[in-house]
Design a protein around this motif. Structure first.
Motif, PDB file in Angstrom:
ATOM      1  N   PRO A   1      23.974  -2.642  15.498  1.00 50.40           N
ATOM      2  CA  PRO A   1      22.570  -2.155  15.612  1.00 50.40           C
ATOM      3  C   PRO A   1      21.916  -2.025  14.234  1.00 50.40           C
ATOM      4  N   VAL A   2      20.662  -2.398  14.167  1.00 53.71           N
ATOM      5  CA  VAL A   2      19.890  -2.330  12.915  1.00 53.71           C
ATOM      6  C   VAL A   2      19.271  -0.960  12.791  1.00 53.71           C
ATOM      7  N   THR A   3      19.550  -0.336  11.656  1.00 51.30           N
ATOM      8  CA  THR A   3      18.971   0.984  11.424  1.00 51.30           C
ATOM      9  C   THR A   3      17.955   0.913  10.311  1.00 51.30           C
ATOM     10  N   LYS A   4      16.900   1.584  10.420  1.00 50.16           N
ATOM     11  CA  LYS A   4      15.841   1.619   9.410  1.00 50.16           C
ATOM     12  C   LYS A   4      16.168   2.663   8.356  1.00 50.16           C
ATOM     13  N   THR A   5      16.167   2.189   7.075  1.00 53.55           N
ATOM     14  CA  THR A   5      16.452   3.094   5.975  1.00 53.55           C
ATOM     15  C   THR A   5      15.166   3.766   5.532  1.00 53.55           C
ATOM     16  N   PRO A   6      15.143   5.049   5.485  1.00 55.73           N
ATOM     17  CA  PRO A   6      13.907   5.721   5.057  1.00 55.73           C
ATOM     18  C   PRO A   6      13.624   5.429   3.594  1.00 55.73           C
ATOM     19  N   PRO A   7      12.386   5.365   3.181  1.00 55.66           N
ATOM     20  CA  PRO A   7      12.069   5.098   1.768  1.00 55.66           C
ATOM     21  C   PRO A   7      12.626   6.182   0.873  1.00 55.66           C
ATOM     22  N   PHE A   8      12.932   5.726  -0.376  1.00 55.98           N
ATOM     23  CA  PHE A   8      13.519   6.669  -1.333  1.00 55.98           C
ATOM     24  C   PHE A   8      12.503   7.749  -1.702  1.00 55.98           C
ATOM     25  N   SER A   9      12.940   8.933  -1.755  1.00 51.67           N
ATOM     26  CA  SER A   9      12.078  10.041  -2.145  1.00 51.67           C
ATOM     27  C   SER A   9      12.930  11.087  -2.818  1.00 51.67           C
ATOM     28  N   LEU A  10      12.319  11.798  -3.724  1.00 54.12           N
ATOM     29  CA  LEU A  10      13.025  12.858  -4.412  1.00 54.12           C
ATOM     30  C   LEU A  10      13.305  13.993  -3.457  1.00 54.12           C
ATOM     31  N   PRO A  11      14.420  14.660  -3.676  1.00 50.04           N
ATOM     32  CA  PRO A  11      14.723  15.791  -2.781  1.00 50.04           C
ATOM     33  C   PRO A  11      13.656  16.873  -2.846  1.00 50.04           C
ATOM     34  N   GLY A  12      13.256  17.332  -1.743  1.00 47.32           N
ATOM     35  CA  GLY A  12      12.293  18.424  -1.682  1.00 47.32           C
ATOM     36  C   GLY A  12      10.858  18.006  -1.955  1.00 47.32           C
ATOM     37  N   ARG A  13      10.589  16.650  -2.038  1.00 44.86           N
ATOM     38  CA  ARG A  13       9.227  16.200  -2.321  1.00 44.86           C
ATOM     39  C   ARG A  13       8.715  15.353  -1.180  1.00 44.86           C
ATOM     40  N   ARG A  14       7.571  15.640  -0.719  1.00 48.89           N
ATOM     41  CA  ARG A  14       6.970  14.867   0.358  1.00 48.89           C
ATOM     42  C   ARG A  14       6.030  13.807  -0.212  1.00 48.89           C
ATOM     43  N   ASP A  15       5.913  12.685   0.461  1.00 45.74           N
ATOM     44  CA  ASP A  15       4.993  11.626   0.043  1.00 45.74           C
ATOM     45  C   ASP A  15       3.559  12.121   0.155  1.00 45.74           C
ATOM     46  N   ARG A  16       2.782  11.797  -0.915  1.00 46.98           N
ATOM     47  CA  ARG A  16       1.392  12.226  -0.928  1.00 46.98           C
ATOM     48  C   ARG A  16       0.484  11.003  -1.053  1.00 46.98           C
ATOM     49  N   PRO A  17      -0.644  10.994  -0.434  1.00 43.56           N
ATOM     50  CA  PRO A  17      -1.575   9.866  -0.588  1.00 43.56           C
ATOM     51  C   PRO A  17      -2.122   9.821  -2.016  1.00 43.56           C
ATOM     52  N   ALA A  18      -2.462   8.568  -2.515  1.00 45.01           N
ATOM     53  CA  ALA A  18      -3.006   8.392  -3.867  1.00 45.01           C
ATOM     54  C   ALA A  18      -4.291   9.197  -4.010  1.00 45.01           C
ATOM     55  N   ARG A  19      -4.393   9.900  -5.166  1.00 42.97           N
ATOM     56  CA  ARG A  19      -5.550  10.758  -5.384  1.00 42.97           C
ATOM     57  C   ARG A  19      -6.588  10.036  -6.233  1.00 42.97           C
ATOM     58  N   ALA A  20      -7.847  10.017  -5.877  1.00 40.80           N
ATOM     59  CA  ALA A  20      -8.923   9.360  -6.622  1.00 40.80           C
ATOM     60  C   ALA A  20      -9.367  10.235  -7.795  1.00 40.80           C
ATOM     61  N   PHE A  21     -10.054   9.599  -8.782  1.00 40.18           N
ATOM     62  CA  PHE A  21     -10.621  10.346  -9.909  1.00 40.18           C
ATOM     63  C   PHE A  21     -11.691  11.304  -9.398  1.00 40.18           C
ATOM     64  N   THR A  22     -11.686  12.461  -9.983  1.00 38.85           N
ATOM     65  CA  THR A  22     -12.790  13.371  -9.699  1.00 38.85           C
ATOM     66  C   THR A  22     -13.962  13.017 -10.615  1.00 38.85           C
ATOM     67  N   LEU A  23     -15.113  13.531 -10.333  1.00 40.52           N
ATOM     68  CA  LEU A  23     -16.296  13.253 -11.141  1.00 40.52           C
ATOM     69  C   LEU A  23     -16.116  13.744 -12.572  1.00 40.52           C
ATOM     70  N   ILE A  24     -15.485  14.896 -12.730  1.00 41.40           N
ATOM     71  CA  ILE A  24     -15.276  15.451 -14.076  1.00 41.40           C
ATOM     72  C   ILE A  24     -14.355  14.555 -14.885  1.00 41.40           C
ATOM     73  N   GLU A  25     -13.272  14.071 -14.254  1.00 37.58           N
ATOM     74  CA  GLU A  25     -12.346  13.178 -14.954  1.00 37.58           C
ATOM     75  C   GLU A  25     -13.030  11.884 -15.359  1.00 37.58           C
ATOM     76  N   LEU A  26     -13.870  11.350 -14.483  1.00 41.72           N
ATOM     77  CA  LEU A  26     -14.591  10.122 -14.794  1.00 41.72           C
ATOM     78  C   LEU A  26     -15.540  10.320 -15.972  1.00 41.72           C
ATOM     79  N   LEU A  27     -16.215  11.460 -15.998  1.00 43.32           N
ATOM     80  CA  LEU A  27     -17.128  11.754 -17.105  1.00 43.32           C
ATOM     81  C   LEU A  27     -16.361  11.915 -18.419  1.00 43.32           C
ATOM     82  N   VAL A  28     -15.172  12.497 -18.357  1.00 40.89           N
ATOM     83  CA  VAL A  28     -14.356  12.648 -19.568  1.00 40.89           C
ATOM     84  C   VAL A  28     -13.957  11.287 -20.114  1.00 40.89           C
TER      85      VAL A  28
END
Length: 227
Positions: free
Chosen positions: A6-33
């Motif tokens: 049987p084929v088993t799906k390997t979960p993606p590598f992740s650090l222990p205790g860390r959940r995957d987070r969606p990519a964060r966009a620049f804020t307006l303040i960061e863009l101005l800087v």
């Protein structure tokens, strides 16, 4: 028999205790800087680039004067030790024409005048009509003091190279005022004040005394002199 495992799906590598987070966009303040940093860097680089371009134009102008000094030396060698005659026609740009490659030699890169089509056609027939940034020594001190002649008497008379006692200190070509139509610089007539541009380069203007100009000397060399 071979059984298919049987084929088993390997979960993606992740650090222990860390959940995957969606990519964060620049804020307006960061863009101005970021924009502010880019603007600061540009403001620091632009003056440096401007000085580099100005230095390059000054070096090109110096090369033009070296070429004119060389053409004058060739003329002297081929005309029994005499500089070009002082004339009201066929002036020094025409008399020295065999010695320089192109009419562009007569124009300093800091002189931004662009000839019209009619002027281009005229200057090909007559180099005296070319856009010109340089002026030649009129030697009127030699004629007046040495020969007791006025300018009218000095016309069509060549100046002998042998009359120059210090060739390495005697200027043959200088940079003229942009709008000046003079071909000859007459020291005793005040042309050293009203026809010469003493600070064409390195930040000089008509209203200040900083920078300097390029000059060609009787021994064939050219150099930059401060105002």
């Amino acid at each position: 028999t071979i059984r298919k495992l049987p084929v088993t799906k390997t979960p993606p590598f992740s650090l222990p205790g860390r959940r995957d987070r969606p990519a964060r966009a620049f804020t307006l303040i960061e863009l101005l800087v970021v924009i502010a940093i880019i603007a600061i860097l540009a403001s620091m680089l632009l003056p440096v680039m401007g000085r580099t371009r100005e230095k390059a134009r000054g070096i090109q102008c110096l090369n033009h004067l070296r070429q004119l000094a060389l053409s004058a030396t060739m003329y002297v060698d081929e005309n029994r030790g005499h500089f070009p005659e002082r004339r009201d026609d066929r002036r020094w740009p025409t008399q020295l024409r065999p010695g320089y490659r192109t009419l562009a030699i007569l124009q300093c890169p800091n002189d931004r005048r662009n000839p019209t089509r009619a002027q281009r056609l005229a200057q090909e027939r007559d180099p005296d009509e070319a856009v010109r940034s340089y002026i030649i020594n009129g030697w009127n001190d030699y004629y007046r003091v040495g020969l007791s002649m006025n300018l009218d008497q000095a016309r069509n008379r060549p100046m002998p190279e042998s009359a120059i006692r210090q060739p390495n200190l005697t200027i043959v070509f200088g940079e003229k005022q942009t709008n000046s139509t003079h071909f000859y610089m007459d020291f005793l007539e005040g042309n050293d004040r009203d026809q010469i541009m003493r600070n064409m380069h390195s930040g000089g203007t008509r209203r200040n005394r900083v920078g300097g100009s390029n000059y060609a000397f009787a021994d064939g060399h050219a150099e930059f002199l401060k105002y």
